[in-house]
Design a protein around this motif. Structure first.
Motif, PDB file in Angstrom:
ATOM      1  N   THR A  98       9.664   6.849   5.397  1.00  0.00           N
ATOM      2  CA  THR A  98       8.700   6.834   4.393  1.00  0.00           C
ATOM      3  C   THR A  98       8.323   5.529   3.973  1.00  0.00           C
ATOM      4  OG1 THR A  98       9.995   8.776   3.374  1.00  0.00           O
ATOM      5  CG2 THR A  98       8.673   7.232   1.598  1.00  0.00           C
ATOM      6  N   LEU A  99       9.093   4.324   4.317  1.00  0.00           N
ATOM      7  CA  LEU A  99       8.536   2.897   3.699  1.00  0.00           C
ATOM      8  C   LEU A  99       7.288   2.617   4.467  1.00  0.00           C
ATOM      9  CD1 LEU A  99      11.934   1.118   3.278  1.00  0.00           C
ATOM     10  CD2 LEU A  99      10.695   1.846   1.472  1.00  0.00           C
TER      11      LEU A  99
ATOM     12  N   GLU B 131       1.266   1.966   5.679  1.00  0.00           N
ATOM     13  CA  GLU B 131       0.105   2.425   6.283  1.00  0.00           C
ATOM     14  C   GLU B 131      -0.924   2.927   5.142  1.00  0.00           C
ATOM     15  OE1 GLU B 131      -0.444   1.695   9.396  1.00  0.00           O
ATOM     16  OE2 GLU B 131       1.392   1.011   9.478  1.00  0.00           O
ATOM     17  N   ALA B 132      -0.429   3.666   4.152  1.00  0.00           N
ATOM     18  CA  ALA B 132      -1.381   4.050   3.199  1.00  0.00           C
ATOM     19  C   ALA B 132      -2.083   2.920   2.362  1.00  0.00           C
ATOM     20  CB  ALA B 132      -0.643   5.190   2.280  1.00  0.00           C
ATOM     21  N   MET B 133      -1.031   1.819   1.936  1.00  0.00           N
ATOM     22  CA  MET B 133      -1.782   0.685   1.386  1.00  0.00           C
ATOM     23  C   MET B 133      -2.592  -0.065   2.286  1.00  0.00           C
ATOM     24  SD  MET B 133       1.573  -0.889  -0.747  1.00  0.00           S
ATOM     25  CE  MET B 133       2.987  -0.542   0.354  1.00  0.00           C
ATOM     26  N   ASP B 134      -2.453  -0.145   3.366  1.00  0.00           N
ATOM     27  CA  ASP B 134      -3.193  -0.587   4.392  1.00  0.00           C
ATOM     28  C   ASP B 134      -4.578  -0.023   4.497  1.00  0.00           C
ATOM     29  OD1 ASP B 134      -1.579  -2.810   5.024  1.00  0.00           O
ATOM     30  OD2 ASP B 134      -0.998  -1.887   6.825  1.00  0.00           O
ATOM     31  N   ALA B 135      -4.463   1.342   4.415  1.00  0.00           N
ATOM     32  CA  ALA B 135      -5.777   2.048   4.384  1.00  0.00           C
ATOM     33  C   ALA B 135      -6.610   2.271   3.096  1.00  0.00           C
ATOM     34  CB  ALA B 135      -5.332   3.545   4.985  1.00  0.00           C
ATOM     35  N   THR B 136      -6.246   1.795   2.070  1.00  0.00           N
ATOM     36  CA  THR B 136      -6.766   2.049   0.869  1.00  0.00           C
ATOM     37  C   THR B 136      -7.639   0.863   0.290  1.00  0.00           C
ATOM     38  OG1 THR B 136      -6.847   2.861  -1.552  1.00  0.00           O
ATOM     39  CG2 THR B 136      -5.064   1.657  -0.728  1.00  0.00           C
ATOM     40  N   ASP B 137      -8.807   0.993  -0.312  1.00  0.00           N
ATOM     41  CA  ASP B 137      -9.579  -0.075  -0.866  1.00  0.00           C
ATOM     42  C   ASP B 137      -9.618   0.127  -2.579  1.00  0.00           C
ATOM     43  OD1 ASP B 137     -10.392  -1.098   1.636  1.00  0.00           O
ATOM     44  OD2 ASP B 137     -11.999   0.228   1.724  1.00  0.00           O
ATOM     45  N   ASP B 138      -8.941   1.104  -2.887  1.00  0.00           N
ATOM     46  CA  ASP B 138      -8.997   1.351  -4.303  1.00  0.00           C
ATOM     47  C   ASP B 138      -7.688   0.569  -4.805  1.00  0.00           C
ATOM     48  OD1 ASP B 138      -8.493   2.161  -6.841  1.00  0.00           O
ATOM     49  OD2 ASP B 138      -8.721   4.484  -6.313  1.00  0.00           O
TER      50      ASP B 138
ATOM     51  N   SER C 135       0.636  -9.347   0.181  1.00  0.00           N
ATOM     52  CA  SER C 135       1.496  -8.512  -0.355  1.00  0.00           C
ATOM     53  C   SER C 135       1.631  -7.295   0.796  1.00  0.00           C
ATOM     54  CB  SER C 135       0.754  -7.821  -1.582  1.00  0.00           C
ATOM     55  OG  SER C 135       1.471  -6.739  -2.056  1.00  0.00           O
ATOM     56  N   ASP C 136       0.992  -7.093   1.470  1.00  0.00           N
ATOM     57  CA  ASP C 136       1.113  -5.845   2.408  1.00  0.00           C
ATOM     58  C   ASP C 136       1.869  -6.503   3.435  1.00  0.00           C
ATOM     59  OD1 ASP C 136      -0.490  -4.046   1.144  1.00  0.00           O
ATOM     60  OD2 ASP C 136      -2.364  -4.227   2.235  1.00  0.00           O
ATOM     61  N   GLU C 137       1.726  -7.717   3.836  1.00  0.00           N
ATOM     62  CA  GLU C 137       2.609  -8.519   4.604  1.00  0.00           C
ATOM     63  C   GLU C 137       3.755  -8.699   4.310  1.00  0.00           C
ATOM     64  OE1 GLU C 137       2.733 -13.061   5.666  1.00  0.00           O
ATOM     65  OE2 GLU C 137       0.851 -12.303   6.791  1.00  0.00           O
TER      66      GLU C 137
END
Length: 240
Positions: free
Chosen positions: A119-120, A125-132, A185-187
């Motif tokens: 899940t983490l 991956e979802a955070m990487d994929a969004t521009d919102d 942050s994603d890193e």
């Protein structure tokens, strides 16, 4: 002491001492008014206050009961007052959040199930994929909430959720340097998730504390400049 305060503290004492136990219906209004020495108006206001704090549960047609008084529920009511903190006060709270996020990350590294680890990484991956920015902030919250849940202490998870909810009022990803902040942050998230997946409590704790410290530095960008008279201008924006 006002009549409302007298009723509030009287009821609170009755609950705290076990005179009225968790799950038990409180005595009738007339009985409480006589015992506490107040009229019905102040008593009802005190009941509303305790209900807002999660200590009492009014049930339509049944009466008012003491809540289960689970620690995580009582801690969650802190949001009512923490929301009032100015940014300077929130930054002081961050010292507590740093320690606690590190603690729950270490616990998660020792206890997380394969499903929770998966899940983490899915959230990353979802955070990487969004521009919102709003969606990214929500996914960020879910990521940290999942780590706290994996840590196994619902009370700590509830307390950290309160801290995160307040900080999300400041949308650091909307700053001019927002894209770079998102990348960093994603890193950080990936380093933290990897430490948990590797069952390395020390690395997970260090990664979590470093990540929160970085967010604290970003939040300082919202601090108003100190003017010559020592008074800063208030400046509210959105949360990360």
């Amino acid at each position: 002491m006002s009549a409302v305060d007298k009723a509030f503290h009287g009821l609170r004492h009755m609950i705290a001492t076990g005179r009225i136990e968790a799950g038990e219906r409180i005595p009738a209004e007339g009985e409480l008014c006589e015992e506490l020495g107040v009229s019905r108006g102040p008593l009802r206001e005190a009941v509303r206050m305790l209900a807002a704090l999660g200590a009492l549960e009014p049930r339509h047609g049944s009466g008012t009961y003491v809540s289960p008084l689970r620690p995580e529920d009582v801690i969650g009511s802190l949001s009512l007052t923490l929301e009032l903190l100015p940014l300077s006060g929130l930054l002081e709270v961050y010292e507590i959040r740093r320690v606690l996020e590190g603690h729950v990350a270490a616990k998660a590294a020792a206890r997380a199930t394969p499903e929770q680890v998966s899940t983490l990484f899915s959230l990353i991956e979802a955070m990487d994929a969004t521009d919102d920015p709003t969606e990214a902030s929500e996914l960020d919250h879910r990521f940290h909430a999942e780590i706290a849940r994996a840590g196994g202490n619902p009370t700590l998870a509830s307390l950290l959720a309160v801290f995160r909810a307040r900080s999300r009022k400041y949308q650091v990803f909307t700053l001019p340097e927002g894209p770079e902040l998102r990348r960093k942050s994603d890193e950080d998230h990936r380093v933290l998730a990897t430490a948990i997946a590797d069952r390395d409590p020390g690395a997970a704790s260090g990664a979590a504390e470093a990540h929160v410290a970085q967010t604290e530095r970003w939040l300082r960008a919202f601090m108003p400049p100190v003017e010559e008279d020592g008074q800063g201008r208030s400046e509210a924006t959105g949360a990360a």
